[in-house]
Design an enzyme around this catalytic site. Sequence first.
Site, short mmCIF file in Angstrom:
data_model
loop_
_atom_site.label_atom_id
_atom_site.label_comp_id
_atom_site.label_asym_id
_atom_site.label_seq_id
_atom_site.Cartn_x
_atom_site.Cartn_y
_atom_site.Cartn_z
N ASP A 175 1.51 7.12 -5.13
CA ASP A 175 0.23 7.25 -4.44
C ASP A 175 0.23 8.47 -3.52
O ASP A 175 1.28 8.85 -2.99
CB ASP A 175 -0.03 5.98 -3.62
CG ASP A 175 -1.44 5.89 -3.09
OD1 ASP A 175 -2.38 6.06 -3.88
OD2 ASP A 175 -1.60 5.66 -1.88
N GLU A 187 -0.40 10.53 -8.32
CA GLU A 187 -1.81 10.66 -7.98
C GLU A 187 -1.98 11.87 -7.06
O GLU A 187 -1.99 11.76 -5.84
CB GLU A 187 -2.32 9.39 -7.28
CG GLU A 187 -3.82 9.42 -7.02
CD GLU A 187 -4.23 8.75 -5.71
OE1 GLU A 187 -5.35 8.25 -5.63
OE2 GLU A 187 -3.42 8.74 -4.76
N ASP A 239 -9.78 3.48 -6.98
CA ASP A 239 -10.33 4.29 -5.89
C ASP A 239 -11.70 4.87 -6.25
O ASP A 239 -12.65 4.79 -5.47
CB ASP A 239 -9.38 5.45 -5.54
CG ASP A 239 -8.17 5.01 -4.77
OD1 ASP A 239 -8.28 4.08 -3.95
OD2 ASP A 239 -7.08 5.59 -4.98
#
Length: 286
Positions: free
Chosen positions: A62, A87, A172
């Site tokens: 992340d 990400e 998200d």
Amino acid sequence: MPMPWDEKAVTSDTGGHGNPSTGAIFEGVPNIDHAQEFVRKDIITWLRWLRKDVGFGGFRFDFAKGYKADFVKEYIAGSKPELSIGEYWDTCNYGGHDNALAYNQDSHRQRIVDWIDGTGGLSAAFDFTTKAILQEAVTKREWWRLRDAQGKPPGVIGYWPSRAVTFIDNHDTGSTQAHWPFPGEHIMQGYAYIITHPGQPSIFYDHLFEWGDQTRKSILDLVSIRRRKNLHSRSPVKILEANSSIYAAMIEEKVCMKLGEGDWCPQEPNWSLATSGQSYAVWEKV
């Protein structure tokens, strides 16, 4: 498992007594100082526990721009997951009087590629460049966006397809958070693109299980074509048309597809329509 961390495990620019951050700062919370050897050692121990004891096959890193890719490389080497994805969500290029998405996103995708390279190529990364361009193209019918100046796909799949994980939405961008959702009426056009093209396409849980039987069937039809024709992350793609009315491409000389309302189909007789929907169609060579 005990992890007796103190303020030294937190970067000095987010309230801790550790080193300065090695990447962008995630605001509002303490940021872990990956430059500390004891931190990296504990994280690797934890990742190994997740792999061997819990049974996870892979990891998603992340906010990957928040710490150096070198650390991700070390974590992967130490825990040996089957798959790792970063990400690296960065801002695209915008400009003009209306601040629209710029046609040229080379610098944006290069930053993602640089991050992948920093992991020694051990990790893939989500192809945010392709998502940005694709949803702009389907919304405004600007299919010319889907071919870069070199005649290749304009996202990370045009640079390093085997390390590009393409997607339409995630937890998200879509779902309940909806920070940057793909236009719902066009998701099947999006899937027709990423499932037939190189890269490693990923399907959003919500679309497959919560958007109804027809959406599920349409997605699985595309997956079946990809598997049946043995398309893969490095499959060569030849872009045949990319203009204001259609986008058309041939992948591996096994599959042809088109997006848009324009009239187009393969000219040779040995092509058969495999699936189609609103503003998309896919043919396979028989």
